[in-house]
Design an enzyme around this catalytic site. Structure first.
Site, PDB file in Angstrom:
ATOM      1  N   PHE A 124       0.868  -1.177   0.000  1.00 44.20           N
ATOM      2  CA  PHE A 124       0.000   0.000   0.000  1.00 44.20           C
ATOM      3  C   PHE A 124       0.910   1.234   0.000  1.00 44.20           C
ATOM      4  O   PHE A 124       1.782   1.345   0.876  1.00 44.20           O
ATOM      5  CB  PHE A 124      -0.883  -0.036   1.256  1.00 44.20           C
ATOM      6  CG  PHE A 124      -2.019   0.922   1.227  1.00 44.20           C
ATOM      7  CD1 PHE A 124      -3.011   0.830   0.269  1.00 44.20           C
ATOM      8  CD2 PHE A 124      -2.116   1.929   2.181  1.00 44.20           C
ATOM      9  CE1 PHE A 124      -4.074   1.722   0.253  1.00 44.20           C
ATOM     10  CE2 PHE A 124      -3.179   2.821   2.163  1.00 44.20           C
ATOM     11  CZ  PHE A 124      -4.157   2.716   1.207  1.00 44.20           C
ATOM     12  N   TYR A 220     -10.676  -1.238  10.921  1.00 45.33           N
ATOM     13  CA  TYR A 220     -11.929  -0.881  10.237  1.00 45.33           C
ATOM     14  C   TYR A 220     -12.270  -1.726   9.013  1.00 45.33           C
ATOM     15  O   TYR A 220     -13.304  -1.519   8.390  1.00 45.33           O
ATOM     16  CB  TYR A 220     -11.948   0.609   9.859  1.00 45.33           C
ATOM     17  CG  TYR A 220     -10.729   1.104   9.095  1.00 45.33           C
ATOM     18  CD1 TYR A 220     -10.548   0.829   7.759  1.00 45.33           C
ATOM     19  CD2 TYR A 220      -9.769   1.880   9.739  1.00 45.33           C
ATOM     20  CE1 TYR A 220      -9.446   1.288   7.075  1.00 45.33           C
ATOM     21  CE2 TYR A 220      -8.646   2.353   9.069  1.00 45.33           C
ATOM     22  CZ  TYR A 220      -8.494   2.048   7.746  1.00 45.33           C
ATOM     23  OH  TYR A 220      -7.388   2.499   7.076  1.00 45.33           O
ATOM     24  N   LYS A 221     -11.405  -2.659   8.647  1.00 45.90           N
ATOM     25  CA  LYS A 221     -11.745  -3.494   7.476  1.00 45.90           C
ATOM     26  C   LYS A 221     -12.445  -4.766   7.966  1.00 45.90           C
ATOM     27  O   LYS A 221     -13.613  -4.723   8.333  1.00 45.90           O
ATOM     28  CB  LYS A 221     -10.493  -3.803   6.670  1.00 45.90           C
ATOM     29  CG  LYS A 221      -9.811  -2.560   6.092  1.00 45.90           C
ATOM     30  CD  LYS A 221      -8.623  -2.971   5.253  1.00 45.90           C
ATOM     31  CE  LYS A 221      -7.681  -1.817   4.939  1.00 45.90           C
ATOM     32  NZ  LYS A 221      -8.231  -0.837   4.013  1.00 45.90           N
ATOM     33  N   ARG A 369     -12.431  -3.944  -7.358  1.00 47.43           N
ATOM     34  CA  ARG A 369     -12.139  -4.874  -6.250  1.00 47.43           C
ATOM     35  C   ARG A 369     -13.429  -5.344  -5.584  1.00 47.43           C
ATOM     36  O   ARG A 369     -14.351  -4.565  -5.373  1.00 47.43           O
ATOM     37  CB  ARG A 369     -11.351  -4.173  -5.141  1.00 47.43           C
ATOM     38  CG  ARG A 369      -9.978  -3.771  -5.427  1.00 47.43           C
ATOM     39  CD  ARG A 369      -9.225  -3.443  -4.135  1.00 47.43           C
ATOM     40  NE  ARG A 369      -9.905  -2.508  -3.247  1.00 47.43           N
ATOM     41  CZ  ARG A 369      -9.429  -2.098  -2.081  1.00 47.43           C
ATOM     42  NH1 ARG A 369      -8.274  -2.561  -1.644  1.00 47.43           N
ATOM     43  NH2 ARG A 369     -10.087  -1.237  -1.326  1.00 47.43           N
TER      44      ARG A 369
HETATM   45  C1  LIG Z   1      -2.374  -2.236   3.567  1.00 50.55           C
HETATM   46  C2  LIG Z   1      -2.735  -0.934   4.186  1.00 50.55           C
HETATM   47  N1  LIG Z   1      -1.860  -0.321   5.015  1.00 50.55           N
HETATM   48  C3  LIG Z   1      -2.152   0.858   5.577  1.00 50.55           C
HETATM   49  C4  LIG Z   1      -3.358   1.488   5.335  1.00 50.55           C
HETATM   50  C5  LIG Z   1      -3.618   2.853   5.903  1.00 50.55           C
HETATM   51  O1  LIG Z   1      -3.940   2.804   7.212  1.00 50.55           O
HETATM   52  P1  LIG Z   1      -4.450   4.080   8.009  1.00 50.55           P
HETATM   53  O2  LIG Z   1      -4.957   5.086   7.035  1.00 50.55           O
HETATM   54  O3  LIG Z   1      -5.560   3.552   8.844  1.00 50.55           O
HETATM   55  O4  LIG Z   1      -3.297   4.557   8.805  1.00 50.55           O
HETATM   56  C6  LIG Z   1      -4.299   0.885   4.514  1.00 50.55           C
HETATM   57  C7  LIG Z   1      -5.587   1.535   4.238  1.00 50.55           C
HETATM   58  O5  LIG Z   1      -6.417   1.112   3.501  1.00 50.55           O
HETATM   59  C8  LIG Z   1      -3.962  -0.348   3.917  1.00 50.55           C
HETATM   60  O6  LIG Z   1      -4.818  -0.945   3.070  1.00 50.55           O
END
Ligand SMILES: Cc1ncc(COP(=O)(O)O)c(C=O)c1O
Length: 410
Positions: A124, A220-221, A369
């Site tokens: 990500f 939250y997922k 997705r």
């Molecule tokens: C793999 C991954 N890492 C990190 C994040 C970001 O996390 P946050 O915005 O809650 O810090 C996401 C958000 O979708 C994600 O999918």
């Protein structure tokens, strides 16, 4: 493949009953739990009680009377069971980004003679941004090396301090081999931080069985803790005493209420806390985790794979002629809990599909997705989603200009 077969899959699904615990809107097929999990029915009541009774009536005494102060550890322990960790190895705190920043900084300090942070281009992008920020902050000539996902193993060399990977690719749904890469990293003297955002709650993650060092993930997922829910972090017990927190806040102090002028880290995982825990967010996440009580995560994984197999089989049968290419690997051991389709008009297709009551999402540049959540998605959901997607493609509905207008959040 016929609909009777699909109904039979639902009839014999051992997790079918858990769907009733979620408040999904009538008529909506929700395949976006990999972005924002659905609302468990009892969350609003629990949050209302904490607001009304604990905050409203018991006020500041609630930190002791309702043990608010230990919520990060208590909620962490509940998450630990889902990800193959032990009690005392996980805390719920901050966001994934902040936890990654904390762990990456601390991990780099454990390998002071090495300069490389290794990651892949399926990660990500946020995690790469965090690594770039940490490298800039430390100003010790760290470099972020980004390889293709299948080249991570061969890129591990003597200069790698930390390997930072997301287990399941947010776009393709491809899954890394956590045990194998962790073993290779350790053989080369490197540490590994796993991002479990797309794994926790969706499959039977085995952090300790994989000898993992550290991990982060969001609430939250698949954990259904609500928008912006507190995240979690894992530190293997063997590393806890040597990991020096970079964000040395009072909640990670050995004696927060002694108000000493000097920082002294708490023993164990708690030293990784920084500021005051967000009690309302933790309450929602804690309540959401009830849905996993008594649930065997290997069953969750088995259903996730079966939902994916059905999706792939139907997509092959009914969507291939419209140029929708399946980019998620088919083999079970390298697949997460989503199916992704590639098409140049993926954005408009998702918007048109939402218009038909099927919620998926879009990721740049051309990926549609579909998240598969074993606790509330049924096999019939998949059947109807494919049917409506076929309808959108056959009628060309997605070509309407209104579906091409880009919203701020995709
Ligand atoms: C793999 C991954 N890492 C990190 C994040 C970001 O996390 P946050 O915005 O809650 O810090 C996401 C958000 O979708 C994600 O999918």
């Amino acid at each position: 493949m016929d609909y009777d077969h699909v109904l039979e899959l639902d009839r014999t699904d051992p997790l079918a009953a858990s769907r009733a615990a979620f408040d999904l809107p009538e008529g909506v097929i929700y395949l976006d739990g990999n972005s924002l999990g659905a609302l468990p029915r009892h969350v609003p009541g629990r949050v209302a009680e904490v607001i009304g009774q604990q905050w409203g009536r018991d006020l500041i005494q609630s930190w002791n009377r309702h043990d608010w102060i230990s919520m990060p550890a208590r909620v962490g322990d509940r998450i630990a069971r889902l990800i193959g960790a032990e009690s005392g190895e996980v805390v719920a705190a901050d966001s994934t980004s902040v936890n990654l920043m904390k762990l990456l900084s601390a991990a780099l300090a454990l390998r002071p003679e090495r300069r490389t942070i290794l990651s892949d281009n399926g990660n990500f992008p946020n995690d790469l941004y965090i690594a770039q920020g940490v490298a800039g902050l430390l100003d010790k000539e760290h470099r972020l090396r980004i390889t293709d996902p299948d080249q991570v193993a061969e890129a591990i060399d003597e200069d790698v301090a930390v390997i930072m990977l997301t287990e399941v690719d947010y776009r393709s749904g491809r899954r890394h081999d956590m045990s194998d890469l962790t073993a290779r990293a350790h053989a080369a003297g490197a540490l590994v931080i796993w991002d479990l955002c797309h794994s926790a709650g969706a499959m039977d993650v085995d952090l300790n069985g994989s000898n993992a060092d550290m991990a982060v993930g969001c609430g939250y997922k698949y954990l259904n803790g609500g928008p912006g829910a507190p995240a979690f972090m894992f530190v293997a017990r063997r590393l806890q005493p040597v990991l020096k927190p970079a964000l040395s806040g009072w909640m990670g102090h050995d004696q927060p209420f002694a108000f000493d002028l000097d920082y002294r880290p708490a023993a164990g995982i708690l030293r990784n806390l920084a500021g005051t825990p967000p009690i309302l967010g933790l309450t929602a996440l804690d309540a959401a985790l009830d849905s996993f009580d008594g649930v065997d995560m290997t069953r969750v994984r088995a259903k996730s794979l079966a939902l994916g197999d059905l999706f792939v089989a139907l997509a092959r049968e009914r969507l291939a002629c419209y140029g929708l290419e399946i980019i998620t690997p088919e083999a079970h051991d390298v697949r997460g809990s989503q199916i992704s389709l590639r098409h140049p008009e993926a954005y408009a297709i998702i918007q048109a599909l939402i218009g038909e009551g099927v919620i998926g999402d879009f990721r740049m540049p051309d990926i549609a997705r579909f998240g598969l959540v074993p606790l509330y998605n049924s096999f019939a959901d998949i059947w109807h989603a494919i049917e409506r997607l076929e309808g959108v493609m056959a009628a060309g509905t997605y070509r309407q200009p209104r579906f091409r207008e880009r919203l701020a959040v995709t």
